[in-house]
Write a protein that holds these residues in place. Sequence first.
Motif, short mmCIF file in Angstrom:
data_model
loop_
_atom_site.label_atom_id
_atom_site.label_comp_id
_atom_site.label_asym_id
_atom_site.label_seq_id
_atom_site.Cartn_x
_atom_site.Cartn_y
_atom_site.Cartn_z
N ARG A 256 34.31 48.00 35.32
CA ARG A 256 33.89 46.81 36.07
C ARG A 256 33.61 45.65 35.12
N ARG A 257 32.91 45.91 34.04
CA ARG A 257 32.55 44.84 33.11
C ARG A 257 33.79 44.21 32.48
N ILE A 258 34.69 45.05 31.97
CA ILE A 258 35.85 44.52 31.25
C ILE A 258 36.86 43.90 32.21
N LEU A 259 37.10 44.54 33.35
CA LEU A 259 38.06 43.99 34.30
C LEU A 259 37.57 42.66 34.88
N THR A 260 36.27 42.54 35.10
CA THR A 260 35.71 41.26 35.56
C THR A 260 35.96 40.18 34.53
N MET A 261 35.73 40.49 33.25
CA MET A 261 35.98 39.51 32.19
C MET A 261 37.45 39.10 32.16
N LEU A 262 38.36 40.08 32.24
CA LEU A 262 39.79 39.77 32.19
C LEU A 262 40.21 38.89 33.37
N ALA A 263 39.68 39.21 34.55
CA ALA A 263 40.04 38.43 35.74
C ALA A 263 39.49 37.01 35.65
N GLU A 264 38.23 36.88 35.26
CA GLU A 264 37.60 35.56 35.21
C GLU A 264 38.22 34.68 34.14
N GLU A 265 38.56 35.26 33.00
CA GLU A 265 39.08 34.48 31.88
C GLU A 265 40.61 34.47 31.83
N ARG A 266 41.25 35.18 32.77
CA ARG A 266 42.72 35.21 32.89
C ARG A 266 43.38 35.65 31.58
N ILE A 267 42.80 36.67 30.99
CA ILE A 267 43.32 37.22 29.74
C ILE A 267 44.23 38.40 30.06
N PRO A 268 45.45 38.45 29.53
CA PRO A 268 46.31 39.62 29.77
C PRO A 268 45.81 40.85 29.02
N MET A 269 46.26 42.00 29.45
CA MET A 269 45.87 43.27 28.82
C MET A 269 47.09 44.15 28.66
N VAL A 270 46.96 45.10 27.74
CA VAL A 270 47.91 46.20 27.61
C VAL A 270 47.12 47.49 27.75
N GLY A 271 47.55 48.36 28.66
CA GLY A 271 46.85 49.62 28.89
C GLY A 271 47.69 50.80 28.48
N TYR A 272 47.08 51.76 27.80
CA TYR A 272 47.82 52.88 27.24
C TYR A 272 48.57 53.69 28.29
N HIS A 273 47.99 53.78 29.50
CA HIS A 273 48.63 54.59 30.55
C HIS A 273 49.14 53.75 31.72
N MET A 274 49.21 52.44 31.55
CA MET A 274 49.78 51.59 32.60
C MET A 274 51.30 51.80 32.65
N PRO A 275 51.93 51.50 33.80
CA PRO A 275 53.39 51.63 33.87
C PRO A 275 54.07 50.75 32.82
N PHE A 276 55.00 51.34 32.08
CA PHE A 276 55.70 50.60 31.03
C PHE A 276 56.36 49.35 31.62
N PRO A 277 56.26 48.19 30.97
CA PRO A 277 55.85 47.96 29.58
C PRO A 277 54.36 47.80 29.34
N ALA A 278 53.54 48.17 30.33
CA ALA A 278 52.10 48.36 30.14
C ALA A 278 51.30 47.08 29.99
N ALA A 279 51.92 45.93 30.14
CA ALA A 279 51.22 44.65 29.98
C ALA A 279 51.09 43.98 31.34
N GLY A 280 49.94 43.35 31.56
CA GLY A 280 49.74 42.67 32.83
C GLY A 280 48.45 41.89 32.87
N TYR A 281 48.18 41.36 34.04
CA TYR A 281 46.98 40.59 34.30
C TYR A 281 46.15 41.29 35.36
N VAL A 282 44.91 40.88 35.48
CA VAL A 282 43.99 41.47 36.45
C VAL A 282 43.46 40.36 37.34
N GLU A 283 43.45 40.61 38.65
CA GLU A 283 42.80 39.68 39.57
C GLU A 283 41.82 40.46 40.43
#
Length: 308
Positions: A263-290
């Motif tokens: 909750r803490r990190i995803l809130t930060m990513l959504a509020e600041e519109r910072i992209p992320m790469v997740g080790y187990h996300m569907p390849f290519p594993a990069a995306g944004y959070v809203e």
Amino acid sequence: MALTRRTLLASAAAAPLVPLATQAPAGGHAAAPTQKARTFTVGDFAVTTLLAGTGQRDEPQGTFGMNVSAEEFARVSEENFISADTYQGFFNPVVVQTGSETILFDTGLPGDGVPSALAEVGLRPADITHVVLTHMHPDHIGGMTGDAGEVYTNASYVTGRREYDFWTGQVAVNLIFDMMAQKVTPFSEKMRFLDEGGEVRPGITAMGAFGHTPGHMVYMLDSGDAQLLITADMANHHVWSLANPDWEVRFDGDKGAAAGTRRRILTMLAEERIPMVGYHMPFPAAGYVETRGDGFHWVPVTYQMTPA
């Protein structure tokens, strides 16, 4: 759920050990993205996600959403166009090229998954200058060594002090302790230990993301006016973990702390519109959070951050 030795050992025993066969898409043409590597631009950094392994598994609720009913799990899955009976797992280490360093975040499972993916972007294990271990689960440290011994022979190693000290301090032998003895501790003299806020190098900063393991770290990239967060196992599925951060995940040692971290990190990513790469996300594993309702929504990258 308190962080106890029993819960930690249970989560360690559940950690995946068997490599999944890489399944590359059929067809394609010369201009298409490579099948096991995808490169993005973050300021002056080149960030490449590596598909080190993928495969299908059954009974996902044995791993995700363990604290919700089967009916809710099925409903959420259907709403997101995925099966409630099977799921596709992904293992995505990350390479960051700064211009003077080539830094690998996590080494995958044992086998040639990472070296094979590196080859698609013209890199060899000998080109890696630093290996950063986000935490000590087997699917992150398994590729440290191979049949010929050390894989990244020219690299120095970086990991979190809290994570390393916890697992090496175990009295009784357990799965992670045993694998660390094979894969990590032999290279302790080449290892640098970070606390929260420590830097791998300028522009790459460690952030505590505890709960999945006692010292699990994520890493913020900051170059020019661009940022990207390497989230490792902060969220292990785009629907059953990221979108629903309070759903319990089998591999989280302290499930309550892991949910709070999400909750803490995803809130930060959504509020600041910072992209992320997740080790187990569907390849290519990069995306944004809203944000979406009481949870979040995964927005995969399309052409954002694509090199010109």
